[in-house]
Design an enzyme around this catalytic site. Structure first.
Site, short mmCIF file in Angstrom:
data_model
loop_
_atom_site.label_atom_id
_atom_site.label_comp_id
_atom_site.label_asym_id
_atom_site.label_seq_id
_atom_site.Cartn_x
_atom_site.Cartn_y
_atom_site.Cartn_z
N LYS A 118 51.68 29.77 -11.70
CA LYS A 118 50.65 29.22 -10.80
C LYS A 118 49.27 29.26 -11.46
CE LYS A 118 48.53 31.87 -7.98
NZ LYS A 118 47.34 32.37 -7.38
N ARG B 240 34.05 38.96 -5.83
CA ARG B 240 34.51 38.21 -7.01
C ARG B 240 33.40 37.30 -7.52
NH1 ARG B 240 40.53 36.21 -5.58
NH2 ARG B 240 40.69 35.98 -7.83
N ASP C 149 47.89 41.84 -10.64
CA ASP C 149 48.68 41.05 -9.69
C ASP C 149 50.05 41.67 -9.42
OD1 ASP C 149 46.59 39.32 -9.57
OD2 ASP C 149 47.49 37.76 -10.80
N CYS D 132 41.95 34.81 -2.46
CA CYS D 132 42.39 36.05 -1.83
C CYS D 132 41.22 37.02 -1.74
CB CYS D 132 43.50 36.68 -2.65
SG CYS D 132 45.12 35.99 -2.26
N ASP E 37 29.28 35.11 -12.12
CA ASP E 37 28.13 35.11 -13.02
C ASP E 37 28.50 34.79 -14.47
OD1 ASP E 37 29.37 37.75 -12.51
OD2 ASP E 37 28.12 38.38 -14.19
C1 EPZ Z 1 42.44 35.48 -11.97
O1 EPZ Z 1 41.36 35.67 -11.06
C2 EPZ Z 1 43.65 35.20 -11.13
N1 EPZ Z 1 43.39 34.01 -10.33
C3 EPZ Z 1 43.97 36.38 -10.24
O2 EPZ Z 1 45.20 36.12 -9.61
C4 EPZ Z 1 44.13 37.63 -11.10
O3 EPZ Z 1 44.24 38.75 -10.25
C5 EPZ Z 1 42.92 37.82 -12.01
O4 EPZ Z 1 42.67 36.62 -12.77
C6 EPZ Z 1 43.10 38.96 -13.02
O5 EPZ Z 1 44.22 38.72 -13.81
C7 EPZ Z 1 43.56 32.80 -10.85
O6 EPZ Z 1 43.93 32.62 -12.00
C8 EPZ Z 1 43.29 31.65 -9.95
P1 EPZ Z 1 38.86 37.54 -13.37
P2 EPZ Z 1 39.86 35.61 -11.56
O7 EPZ Z 1 37.76 36.58 -13.59
O8 EPZ Z 1 39.79 34.62 -12.68
C9 EPZ Z 1 35.01 40.35 -12.65
C10 EPZ Z 1 46.73 35.99 -7.88
O9 EPZ Z 1 47.24 36.88 -7.15
N2 EPZ Z 1 34.18 39.13 -12.85
O10 EPZ Z 1 39.78 37.83 -14.52
O11 EPZ Z 1 38.98 35.42 -10.40
C11 EPZ Z 1 35.83 40.28 -11.38
O12 EPZ Z 1 35.09 40.66 -10.26
C12 EPZ Z 1 45.25 35.99 -8.17
O13 EPZ Z 1 47.40 35.08 -8.36
C13 EPZ Z 1 32.80 39.21 -12.81
O14 EPZ Z 1 32.22 40.28 -12.57
O15 EPZ Z 1 39.72 37.08 -12.12
C14 EPZ Z 1 36.97 41.23 -11.72
O16 EPZ Z 1 36.59 42.55 -11.49
C15 EPZ Z 1 44.51 37.00 -7.36
N3 EPZ Z 1 32.08 38.07 -13.05
C16 EPZ Z 1 37.16 41.02 -13.22
O17 EPZ Z 1 35.95 40.44 -13.69
C17 EPZ Z 1 32.66 36.88 -13.30
O18 EPZ Z 1 31.93 35.89 -13.50
C18 EPZ Z 1 38.32 40.11 -13.60
O19 EPZ Z 1 38.25 38.90 -12.83
C19 EPZ Z 1 34.06 36.80 -13.32
C20 EPZ Z 1 34.81 37.94 -13.09
#
Ligand code: EPZ
Length: 434
Positions: free
Chosen positions: A22, A122, A307, A117, A125
């Site tokens: 996905k 989230r 996840d 979710c 930045d």
């Molecule tokens: C992706 O989310 C996935 N979603 C999530 O899957 C998954 O849990 C996550 O990656 C981690 O593997 C999709 O691919 C659509 P991140 P994403 O950016 O991209 C912080 C599922 O169940 N962060 O890797 O939103 C953030 O807060 C979903 O399928 C910032 O601070 O996750 C987090 O603590 C749920 N600033 C960490 O980084 C930003 O600009 C990782 O988030 C971006 C992220």
């Protein structure tokens, strides 16, 4: 509202075929509109998040032809609108990939702020920092993110934390920027590599995806492509843990075993038997001895995936001894714990850590899925529990699991999907499975 009704206690046995990833598909579908030629995507999962994204693309004029349950043809040549503000899109996190895709192609994009979710704050930045480094002006107005640039120019971007979303989004915009972009501290998840491979199949020049330094040489245009999405690591992992939790024996097919190593290692440590084949894994829990305890800390790939955190916590709640699970990515990912407690689990959450005292078994209850993966964990708990479990709010689960109840039932479990109002269907099911 629909719900799953489960009669637990049957070991899962047999074979299950895993669908396309996905989270790779979301990036790939968004990227597909970056060319004016036709793109064919195969192994597309038929899940709600993907269908919402396709609907939004169709809404801005893209040609979308669902040629099969798992295949779509997309053409971005007729896009007449770069402003996307659909109510439906607000519900999916990956709407932000349209920013990178539209900005790369048209040098402007306007997309509603993402939802998804509710697993913690989230921020985006790092996405914005990346777009700005490429020369875009980014502002947020009336709930929309607006990004615009006269021209995009490659740059050196160091991400402050490892983020999947920002890595993909910057990759999308940078592959049509002028000159070279280097993304440092990039995420290394299998779906990053898959999106990069897809963009390269359309004529992009991306190297290093899967390592923490990605190098991109911008190209003027992208062309059509035919591409098959990688298997879903998290769907596979969910079935692996469900096999373990139900003392089952399941062959999980159409997977890349390397992507599952963090999960496999934990299952072996707990006392399961895991056999790896070229494109399958078999998980066996003989049930002769209770599984043991362990510590788990979620980390970016190749660490243990966030996840899979609710699913492994559920398994540990059934295992012997005390386990500690630390969630290091999202602060609000233990919301299922109260629901699991209603089934008999003993879990105490302190900050980002769950201390789990294993109990021998769960008893069925009516529980509510708080988000996608936590919902899958509650279904796993229901499959392992004595008696009947009802899981409601399954719309969360259907965001990311295709035909979940059908795949699980095919492994011998007693599980149906019904309308919550349809008491007759529930009664009939109860009578049938006793
Ligand atoms: C992706 O989310 C996935 N979603 C999530 O899957 C998954 O849990 C996550 O990656 C981690 O593997 C999709 O691919 C659509 P991140 P994403 O950016 O991209 C912080 C599922 O169940 N962060 O890797 O939103 C953030 O807060 C979903 O399928 C910032 O601070 O996750 C987090 O603590 C749920 N600033 C960490 O980084 C930003 O600009 C990782 O988030 C971006 C992220």
């Amino acid at each position: 509202m629909e719900q799953y009704v489960i009669k637990g206690g049957t070991p899962l046995k047999g074979e299950v075929v895993i669908g396309g990833a996905k989270n790779a598909a979301l990036g790939i579908v968004a990227a597909a509109i970056m060319t004016d030629e036709i793109v064919t995507i195969e192994n597309l999962p038929d899940v709600r998040d993907i269908n919402v994204l396709l609907q939004a693309l169709s809404g801005i004029g893209a040609y979308i032809n669902r040629t099969g349950k798992h295949e779509v043809k997309i053409c971005g040549s007729k896009i007449e609108n770069i402003a996307i503000d659909y109510e439906c899109l607000r519900k999916i996190r990956a709407s932000y990939y349209l920013l990178g895709a539209l900005l790369g192609k048209y040098k402007k994009a306007q997309v509603t702020l993402p939802g998804g979710c509710n697993i913690g704050s989230r921020p985006i930045d790092q996405h914005i920092k990346g777009f700005e480094a490429l020369g875009a002006k980014v502002k947020i107005e009336h709930g929309m993110i607006i990004a615009e640039a006269e021209r995009l120019t490659g740059n050196h971007i160091y991400l402050d934390m490892v983020t999947v979303g920002a890595t993909i989004n910057i990759m999308l915009a940078a592959c049509m920027a002028e000159g070279k972009t280097i993304i440092e501290n990039a995420a290394k998840e299998p779906h990053i590599v898959d999106v990069a491979n897809f963009l390269n199949s359309m004529g992009a020049n991306i190297k290093g995806a899967g390592t923490d330094v990605i190098r991109i040489k911008g190209v003027e245009r992208l062309h059509g492509s035919e591409y098959s999405i990688i298997p879903d690591q998290i769907e596979a992992g969910t079935f692996m843990l469900a096999a373990a939790a139900t003392k089952g024996d399941v062959l999980i097919k159409s997977v890349i075993p390397k992507h599952l190593e963090a999960i496999t290692a934990k299952l072996i440590e707990l006392g399961c038997y895991v056999e790896e084949f070229d494109d399958a894994v078999r998980v066996v829990n003989t049930g002769e001895r209770r599984l043991g305890h362990t510590h788990v800390k979620t980390l970016p790939y190749p660490g243990f995936p966030t996840d899979m955190q609710p699913q492994i916590s559920t398994l540990l709640a059934l295992s012997e001894g005390t386990s500690v699970v630390t969630e290091s990515l999202f602060e609000n990912r233990f919301k299922y714990v109260d629901e699991l407690s209603r089934m008999g689990a003993k879990i105490k959450v302190e900050g980002n850590t769950a201390i789990i005292d294993g109990v021998g078994n769960f008893t069925g209850a009516v529980v509510s899925a708080p988000d996608l993966r936590a919902g899958a964990a509650l279904v796993t708990a229901g499959l392992a529990a004595e008696g009947f479990t009802i899981v409601d709010h399954i719309e969360f689960i259907e965001r990311g699991y295709e035909d979940f109840e059908k795949k699980i039932s095919a492994l011998g479990a007693s599980m149906i999907k019904t309308d919550a109002e349809d008491e007759k269907a529930v009664q009939k099911f109860r009578l049938k499975v006793g």
